[in-house]
Design a protein around this motif. Structure first.
Motif, PDB file in Angstrom:
ATOM      1  N   LEU A 196      -3.495   6.247   9.124  1.00 44.28           N
ATOM      2  CA  LEU A 196      -3.679   7.699   8.930  1.00 44.28           C
ATOM      3  C   LEU A 196      -2.684   8.347   9.889  1.00 44.28           C
ATOM      4  O   LEU A 196      -2.504   8.116  11.343  1.00 44.28           O
ATOM      5  N   ARG A 225      -1.611  12.142   6.125  1.00 43.68           N
ATOM      6  CA  ARG A 225      -1.024  11.061   5.328  1.00 43.68           C
ATOM      7  C   ARG A 225      -1.746   9.978   5.550  1.00 43.68           C
ATOM      8  O   ARG A 225      -2.097   9.623   6.691  1.00 43.68           O
ATOM      9  N   TYR A 226      -2.092   8.999   4.541  1.00 44.15           N
ATOM     10  CA  TYR A 226      -2.963   8.132   4.762  1.00 44.15           C
ATOM     11  C   TYR A 226      -2.657   7.087   3.735  1.00 44.15           C
ATOM     12  O   TYR A 226      -2.000   7.190   2.666  1.00 44.15           O
ATOM     13  N   LEU A 227      -2.934   5.893   4.007  1.00 47.17           N
ATOM     14  CA  LEU A 227      -2.758   4.575   3.142  1.00 47.17           C
ATOM     15  C   LEU A 227      -3.701   4.804   2.104  1.00 47.17           C
ATOM     16  O   LEU A 227      -5.219   4.520   2.458  1.00 47.17           O
ATOM     17  N   GLU A 228      -3.433   4.676   1.001  1.00 43.93           N
ATOM     18  CA  GLU A 228      -4.233   4.725  -0.282  1.00 43.93           C
ATOM     19  C   GLU A 228      -4.750   3.183  -0.536  1.00 43.93           C
ATOM     20  O   GLU A 228      -3.986   2.403  -0.352  1.00 43.93           O
ATOM     21  N   ASN A 229      -6.134   3.131  -0.665  1.00 47.30           N
ATOM     22  CA  ASN A 229      -6.561   2.115  -0.960  1.00 47.30           C
ATOM     23  C   ASN A 229      -6.611   0.838   0.189  1.00 47.30           C
ATOM     24  O   ASN A 229      -6.692  -0.392  -0.158  1.00 47.30           O
ATOM     25  N   MET A 236       0.862  -1.233   0.109  1.00 44.77           N
ATOM     26  CA  MET A 236       0.098   0.009  -0.203  1.00 44.77           C
ATOM     27  C   MET A 236       0.783   1.255   0.063  1.00 44.77           C
ATOM     28  O   MET A 236       1.936   1.345   0.511  1.00 44.77           O
ATOM     29  N   GLU A 237       0.431   2.222  -0.762  1.00 45.41           N
ATOM     30  CA  GLU A 237       1.138   3.374  -0.914  1.00 45.41           C
ATOM     31  C   GLU A 237       0.497   4.463  -0.045  1.00 45.41           C
ATOM     32  O   GLU A 237      -0.779   4.797   0.329  1.00 45.41           O
ATOM     33  N   TRP A 238       1.591   5.425   0.455  1.00 43.57           N
ATOM     34  CA  TRP A 238       1.066   6.424   1.489  1.00 43.57           C
ATOM     35  C   TRP A 238       0.778   7.746   0.455  1.00 43.57           C
ATOM     36  O   TRP A 238       1.661   8.127  -0.375  1.00 43.57           O
ATOM     37  N   LYS A 239      -0.269   8.468   0.845  1.00 40.18           N
ATOM     38  CA  LYS A 239      -0.629   9.741   0.016  1.00 40.18           C
ATOM     39  C   LYS A 239      -0.732  10.795   1.109  1.00 40.18           C
ATOM     40  O   LYS A 239      -1.000  10.427   2.432  1.00 40.18           O
ATOM     41  N   SER A 240      -0.892  11.966   0.475  1.00 38.51           N
ATOM     42  CA  SER A 240      -0.592  13.247   1.442  1.00 38.51           C
ATOM     43  C   SER A 240      -1.801  14.309   0.922  1.00 38.51           C
ATOM     44  O   SER A 240      -2.151  14.170  -0.191  1.00 38.51           O
ATOM     45  N   LYS A 241      -2.157  14.833   1.909  1.00 37.30           N
ATOM     46  CA  LYS A 241      -3.264  15.882   1.757  1.00 37.30           C
ATOM     47  C   LYS A 241      -3.224  17.243   2.487  1.00 37.30           C
ATOM     48  O   LYS A 241      -3.030  16.979   3.876  1.00 37.30           O
TER      49      LYS A 241
END
Length: 125
Positions: free
Chosen positions: A80, A18-22, A1-6
């Motif tokens: 998260l 930052r959250y784990l996508e999918n 799983m990939e980390w995404k940022s917002k």
């Protein structure tokens, strides 16, 4: 799983997520029925509540350690990370209070300079 940022704004202050996508939350809840929140009170904070840049860079090892301690122990998974108003909160699905206690104790031993607290409760969905 990939980390995404917002990046968002809350109460006029920046809020970084930052959250784990999918991440399959329904599946995670089956294996890890507890929601643990590890709160890291940041030591060097800018007026906007975010960590100072150099200090933030110094936290990379800590950040990786907390994610790895849950994942590698197979007792939970961080899904998260929230940075807001002088704190960084790590939200993790976990299997038990006992194991979260051990993980946080290990973090406190490895990073005694960091101010940590935590809570755990049944996941409210």
């Amino acid at each position: 799983m990939e980390w995404k940022s917002k990046q968002l704004t809350n109460e006029g202050l920046p809020l970084f997520l930052r959250y784990l996508e999918n991440a399959d939350v329904d599946l995670l809840r089956l294996s890890f029925p507890k929601l643990a929140v590890v709160r890291h009170q940041l030591a060097k904070v800018s007026p906007n509540g975010l960590p100072e840049a150099d200090y933030n860079e110094s936290l990379f090892e800590f950040d990786e350690s907390i994610r790895d301690m849950f994942r590698l122990s197979e007792h939970g998974i961080v899904v998260l990370i929230e940075t807001f108003a002088g704190n960084r909160n790590y939200y993790a699905y976990a299997d038990s209070k006992k194991n979260v206690t051990e993980i946080v104790a290990s973090l406190e031993h490895a990073f005694p300079q960091e101010n940590l607290s935590w809570t755990i409760h049944s996941d409210p969905e």
